[in-house]
Design a protein around this motif. Structure first.
Motif, short mmCIF file in Angstrom:
data_model
loop_
_atom_site.label_atom_id
_atom_site.label_comp_id
_atom_site.label_asym_id
_atom_site.label_seq_id
_atom_site.Cartn_x
_atom_site.Cartn_y
_atom_site.Cartn_z
N ASP A 1 -27.40 -18.92 148.50
CA ASP A 1 -27.19 -17.92 147.46
C ASP A 1 -28.48 -17.71 146.65
N GLY A 2 -29.59 -18.17 147.18
CA GLY A 2 -30.87 -18.03 146.48
C GLY A 2 -31.19 -19.24 145.61
N GLU A 3 -30.20 -20.03 145.29
CA GLU A 3 -30.39 -21.22 144.45
C GLU A 3 -30.21 -22.51 145.27
N VAL A 4 -29.13 -22.55 146.06
CA VAL A 4 -28.81 -23.74 146.85
C VAL A 4 -28.44 -23.32 148.28
N VAL A 5 -28.50 -24.29 149.17
CA VAL A 5 -28.07 -24.09 150.56
C VAL A 5 -26.80 -24.90 150.74
N ARG A 6 -25.75 -24.22 151.20
CA ARG A 6 -24.47 -24.90 151.45
C ARG A 6 -24.24 -24.95 152.96
N ILE A 7 -23.69 -26.07 153.40
CA ILE A 7 -23.37 -26.24 154.81
C ILE A 7 -21.89 -26.61 154.89
N MET A 8 -21.09 -25.71 155.45
CA MET A 8 -19.67 -25.99 155.67
C MET A 8 -19.55 -26.73 156.99
N VAL B 1 -37.96 -30.53 157.63
CA VAL B 1 -38.23 -29.16 157.23
C VAL B 1 -39.74 -28.98 157.07
N SER B 2 -40.23 -27.81 157.44
CA SER B 2 -41.65 -27.52 157.29
C SER B 2 -41.94 -27.23 155.82
N TYR B 3 -42.81 -28.02 155.22
CA TYR B 3 -43.10 -27.92 153.79
C TYR B 3 -44.60 -28.04 153.59
N TYR B 4 -45.24 -26.95 153.24
CA TYR B 4 -46.70 -26.89 153.08
C TYR B 4 -47.43 -27.42 154.31
N GLY B 5 -46.96 -27.02 155.49
CA GLY B 5 -47.63 -27.38 156.72
C GLY B 5 -47.27 -28.74 157.29
N ASP C 1 -36.94 -21.92 154.80
CA ASP C 1 -37.40 -22.97 155.71
C ASP C 1 -36.30 -24.02 155.93
N ILE C 2 -35.55 -24.32 154.89
CA ILE C 2 -34.44 -25.28 154.99
C ILE C 2 -33.38 -24.74 155.95
N GLU C 3 -33.03 -23.46 155.77
CA GLU C 3 -32.03 -22.86 156.65
C GLU C 3 -32.50 -22.88 158.11
N LYS C 4 -33.77 -22.53 158.35
CA LYS C 4 -34.30 -22.53 159.71
C LYS C 4 -34.25 -23.92 160.33
N ALA C 5 -34.60 -24.93 159.55
CA ALA C 5 -34.60 -26.30 160.06
C ALA C 5 -33.19 -26.75 160.45
N ILE C 6 -32.20 -26.37 159.67
CA ILE C 6 -30.82 -26.75 159.98
C ILE C 6 -30.35 -26.02 161.24
N LEU C 7 -30.68 -24.75 161.34
CA LEU C 7 -30.29 -23.98 162.53
C LEU C 7 -30.98 -24.52 163.79
N LYS C 8 -32.23 -24.96 163.65
CA LYS C 8 -33.00 -25.47 164.77
C LYS C 8 -32.48 -26.84 165.24
N SER C 9 -31.89 -27.60 164.34
CA SER C 9 -31.41 -28.93 164.70
C SER C 9 -30.25 -28.81 165.68
#
Length: 181
Positions: A90-97, A38-42, A73-81
């Motif tokens: 939900d603004g707090e956590v990312v869930r992957i079914m 994931v892209s994190y601070y460049g 950024d986390i969501e984008k990285a998962i979609l890109k994989s």
């Protein structure tokens, strides 16, 4: 010599196991995200450096980021994989079914596992070749007796056979995991 040979072959098996952990079976596994960054601070960093990965249910992965601002950024990285997963947030956590695997997808994953296993076998055979070359060189340079050279090469082959069998066992176990519905 034989300790170094076995150490190199063990590393090939360890690398095989870690690469196979990234192949999805029917159950959620945090190792599934090991290859995704994931892209994190460049910088591109692994998921385990930006948040906590947990498995609350057998088919759900949950990522709790340490900073809420990187959820997008986390969501984008998962979609890109190339994992084929759709994250929700939900603004707090990312869930992957993790969806159920189809029969065709299971067969594809088994093929992928076998390909990875073949790479490990080739790696072990290359290590064997290097060791045999070293013995032949030693025989030529140090006037090592031919029967001693043959004995050393036989021992190298026995060690190779042991690790090839271990690779086969690991692949077989992974195939059973993938094909279990």
């Amino acid at each position: 010599m034989f300790d170094a040979l076995e150490e190199r072959m063990k590393k090939s098996v360890v690398a095989l196991r870690s690469e196979l952990a990234t192949i999805r079976t029917g159950r959620a596994n945090a190792a599934l995200l090991d290859q995704v960054t994931v892209s994190y601070y460049g910088s591109e960093v692994p998921f385990n450096q930006v948040g906590n990965i947990s498995v609350p249910e057998p088919r759900i992965l949950m990522i709790t980021p340490w900073e809420k601002s990187i959820i997008g950024d986390i969501e984008k990285a998962i979609l890109k994989s190339d994992l084929g997963l759709n994250p929700t947030s939900d603004g707090e956590v990312v869930r992957i079914m993790l969806p159920e695997l189809t029969e065709d997808r299971r067969k594809e994953l088994v093929k992928k596992a076998r390909t990875i296993g073949e790479k490990a076998r080739v790696s072990i055979r290359n290590i064997r070749r290097d060791a045999n070359d070293e013995v032949k060189k030693q025989a030529k340079d140090d006037n090592l007796p031919e029967d001693e050279s043959k004995r050393l090469q036989d021992r190298i082959q026995k060690i190779t056979d042991k690790y090839i069998a271990e690779v086969d066992q690991v692949i077989e176990h992974k195939e059973q995991d993938i094909l279990t519905v």
